[in-house]
Design an enzyme around this catalytic site. Sequence first.
Site, PDB file in Angstrom:
ATOM      1  N   GLU A   1      -3.143   3.169  -1.070  1.00 15.61           N
ATOM      2  CA  GLU A   1      -3.580   4.286  -1.899  1.00 15.61           C
ATOM      3  C   GLU A   1      -2.447   5.214  -2.314  1.00 15.61           C
ATOM      4  O   GLU A   1      -2.700   6.345  -2.749  1.00 15.61           O
ATOM      5  CB  GLU A   1      -4.704   5.071  -1.188  1.00 15.61           C
ATOM      6  CG  GLU A   1      -5.938   4.194  -0.935  1.00 15.61           C
ATOM      7  CD  GLU A   1      -7.016   4.885  -0.126  1.00 15.61           C
ATOM      8  OE1 GLU A   1      -6.731   5.944   0.466  1.00 15.61           O
ATOM      9  OE2 GLU A   1      -8.137   4.368  -0.066  1.00 15.61           O
TER      10      GLU A   1
ATOM     11  N   GLU B   1     -11.443  -1.404  -1.691  1.00 20.08           N
ATOM     12  CA  GLU B   1     -12.125  -0.944  -0.480  1.00 20.08           C
ATOM     13  C   GLU B   1     -13.536  -0.509  -0.830  1.00 20.08           C
ATOM     14  O   GLU B   1     -13.733   0.506  -1.483  1.00 20.08           O
ATOM     15  CB  GLU B   1     -11.394   0.237   0.175  1.00 20.08           C
ATOM     16  CG  GLU B   1     -10.031  -0.096   0.740  1.00 20.08           C
ATOM     17  CD  GLU B   1      -9.387   1.101   1.446  1.00 20.08           C
ATOM     18  OE1 GLU B   1     -10.099   2.110   1.668  1.00 20.08           O
ATOM     19  OE2 GLU B   1      -8.197   1.029   1.760  1.00 20.08           O
TER      20      GLU B   1
END
Length: 883
Positions: free
Chosen positions: A481, A547
Site C-alpha cells: 500500500e 485485499e
Amino acid sequence: MKKLSLLFLLIATCSLGFSQSAYELNSDWKCLPLKQVKATGEQISATGYTLSGWKPATVPGTVLTTMLNNKEVPDPFFGMNNQKIPDIYVTGRDYYTYWFVKDFKEVFPASGQQVWLNFRGINYSCDIFLNGKKVNKTPYKGMFLRRAFNISSLLNRDGKNRLAVIVYPADVVGDPNGGQGGDGTIARGVAPQYTAGWDWIRPIRDRNTGIWDKVYIEKTGAVKLKNPHVITYVPGKRTTRGQQQPARIRMSAELENASSVKVEGVLSYTLEGQKISAKVSIPAGQSTEVQLPDFELKNPRLWWPNGYGQQELYKTSIQFTQSNGQLSDQQALSFGVREIQTEWNATTSSREILVNGQKIFIKGGNWIISDAMLRFSQARYDAEIRYHKDMNLNLIRIWGGALVERPEFYDACDRNGLLVMQDFWMSGDCNGRWQDPLKKEDQWTRRQYPDDHHLFLESATDMIKMVRNHASLAIWCGGNEITPPDDILIPLRDSILPKLDGTRWFVDYSNSDHMSLNNLGGNGDGPYTIQPVHTFWENRTFPFNSEVGSVGVGDYESLKRFIPEKNLIAPEYTGKDKQGRAVEKVDSVWTYHTYDGVGYESFILPYGKPDDVKDFANKAQLVNYDQYRGLIEGFSAHMWSWYTGVIIWKTQNPWTSTRGQMYDYYLDPNACLYGLRAGSEMLHAMYNPADGMVMIANNGFEQRRDLMLVATSYDMKGKSKLLNQIFCYVEPSAVKKISSLKQSVEALSAEEGSFLSLQLLDKDKKVLSDNFYWMADQKGNYSGLNKMKKAELKISLRQLENNKIEVNLFNPSENPVAFFNRVSLVDQATKERILPAFYDQNYISLPPGTEKKIIIEYRPENGKSYGVTVSGWNVDAVYTGLK
C-alpha cells in the site's frame, strides 16, 4: 492494448543451494544471554573454553523460540501468555542479546580445497568468531542478507572447531502501543514490521532476534559457484496438451575464484541428453558472471498454474569443472518452463496475467508468514501450500510487512502451481502513507524509513538472487500500500531488477494505479468486514483487488487449542450503537486474539441464538462457508467484465488469531476453506442471490460443450422439486448466464427456507460441479433448519493407499437432507483430529437417497490407527474405525 511481456523461467533450486558437499549446523547449539557472559568472542570460540552452564539453543530459531523450548516462558500463542513475557521495548535490547555456540568437526582442507561458513539469515546484526578468530571483518547487519565466509584457514588441524556468534536485536525495536506496527519505528530497520503488533497479532517480544535461518558448511574446490540464473522463453499461445513448439533456455552463474592463482575450466549443465557449456578463465581472487549459450528445448513440458495444467519440473545440475578434470563446485537445479505476460484490460481498467500466452483469472490469497516465531519447516510449508491448492487458488501474495519467503516455501509453490506476488518490506501503516496518532514520528519522517537505504537495496539484491529462479514467482511488488522512497524505488525498478531478473512484472505497490483503476479513477482494496453475500455480486470493487476479506473463526476444536476453558464463552450480540454499528460482548481472551466481531454475531443470529460456545462455533462455520463461497463467486461472475483478479485478505494466520483464516495456526481447516474451494472450481455452476440467475464459470482454456445443468430444490423434509434441467455450453475463460430461478426459489423458501442443488454433468453423467445452497425464509432467517429431523448416515471406510482413505457416506431416501457434515480423520485411540489432513471436499450436504465419497490424504505414523468422525447440523456425531 499495451503489452508488457515478462519472459520467464522458473527454477526451483534446492533449498540451501547446496554445492558439491554441504551440511547443516542445526543441532547441539548452546547459548547464554549477553548479561551472563563476561568473556570475549575470541575466548568463547576457543575449543578449550568451558561451556558448563550454557543452555541448549534452537538454531535455526529465535531467542524466544529457545526460551520457549527451555520452558523459560509460557507458550505465547495460548491464552494471555504473551502478556507474561517481557517485551524488548521495556527490557532493553541487551535482554534479548544472546551468544550462540556450536562445536563441529571439519578437517583442515587439502590444497586447492575451500571450506565456507554460510548464514541464510540473522536478525538483526551479529559478530562471528571461529577458533579464537573473528570471522566477519565488516559488519553483518540486516535480516535479509545471506553471507558466506571462507573459513579454510581458520579451521583447526585436529578437526575440532568451535563457532561462536553474538546476535544483537534490531537497533530500533519499536513501542508496541497497539498501532499497526506499534509506533511505526520498527520500520527503521530492514526486517518484518508485524513483530511490533498488528490488528491480527500481538507483539513478538524479542522482535524475532536470533540466527533465524539455516547455517551450513559448504566444501568446494578453488572455484565456488554462486547464484545460478535460468530464464526460459516460451513464445506464442500454448495449450496444456499435445506437441509443443520449442522453448529457449538461458542460464548463467557467478564463479568466485578463492585461490591465489588463475583457474581455467568449463561451466556446464546437461539437459535432455545434451550438454551446454562454456570455457572460463577466472583471475586469482576474483569473481565473474558467466553466460552459457542459449539452448533450444524441443517439445517442452510446460509449467502451468494450479487447475490449468501440470506443474512439470526439469532437473539438472550446473557445475564448474577445472581444466584438470576436477569438479570444483555444482548445484542441483529443478526448474519449470513457462513465460508470463501482463496486458492492460481496457474493459476492466486493470492488468491481467497471462501464462504461456493464456490469460489466468487470478484467485489468490494474502499470506503473512508461516509462523510468527519463524519456526519454519518443509513439512509445514508443504501442508500450508497444499491447503491453498485445495482452495482452488492460483496465487499467493506475500505481504510487505513480513519477509521474502524462504526457498522451501517457493519449492512447495512450484510443485503445487501457486503463482507468487512477492512484496518488498514496506507498509503504508509504518512507512507514512497515512496520518496516525499512534505513530511516534510524522509522515515525512516515516516516508524515509528505513534508516539505511543502502542496506535495503543490498538486501533486495540478495533476496532477488535467492528466489528468482522459482517457477512460482510471478510478480515483484515494491511494498504494501505504499511505494519505497524514490532513492530505493528507482534503482530497484530501473536497474537492479532488470539486471538480476528482468522477467517479471514489477508493480510499485500493492494497490497501485498501475495494477487497476476503479470507475472513479483510483485504486484501493477492501472491504474487510463480513458482508451480506449479495453485495459480492452487486457491488463493484477494485478491478484487481489486492485485499478483500472477511471473517474466519475456527470451530470448537480449534478454539480449545488456544483459549483456556474458563474463557470459552461465546461472543454475544447486544444491539447497535448510536452510529448503527453492531455491538458485542466479547471475552477478553477472544479480544486479545483479535476476534473481529463487527457484525459476525448478527450473521449468526438468523440461524438461532447460540446456546453456548460450541453452538456459536458450529453456526460460525455456516457463515464462513457462505461468506467465502459468495465472495469468490461474486468476483468470478464478473470475470473479465469487472475484474481480472482478486486476492483474499487473508488465508492464513501465523499466530492464534481468530480473524482472516481458512485454517488455524495448528493447520486445522475450517469451513472458510471448503466454501472457497467450492466456489473456486475451475468449472462451476453458481446462483446469484441478488437476481436469482444461474451461471456457469469456465476458468479453463477449452470450450465446454454437452454439459447438463440440473437445478433441484429440497424442502426441510427432503422433498425435491426439479427447477431446471437443460443442456448448455460455455466458452473458454468465460462466464455464461443460463436462467433465473429467483421466483421459484423465493416461493419455495418463503415459509421455512429451502435448499438448492446445482449440478453440472458431462455426457457420461459424471458430476463436474456440485454446489449446494441453503436459503433463508422471507424474513431472512433460517427457521426451517431448526425444525429438521435427524438424519442417520451409513458410513464406510476403505484404505486406498497407506496415506489415503476413502470415506463413503450414504443418506437413505427416507431421511431429510443430511446438512453440513464435517468429516474428520482422527486418532483411533484418542479421537483427536489428525493434523494436517487434506479432504477433497468437506462440510458437505447429502439429499435423500444420495451418496458421496470423500478422499482423505495424510501422513501415516508408525503404530497409529485411524478412524473418521462425521457430524452435521442434523447428524449426530458418529465414529467409524478403519479396519
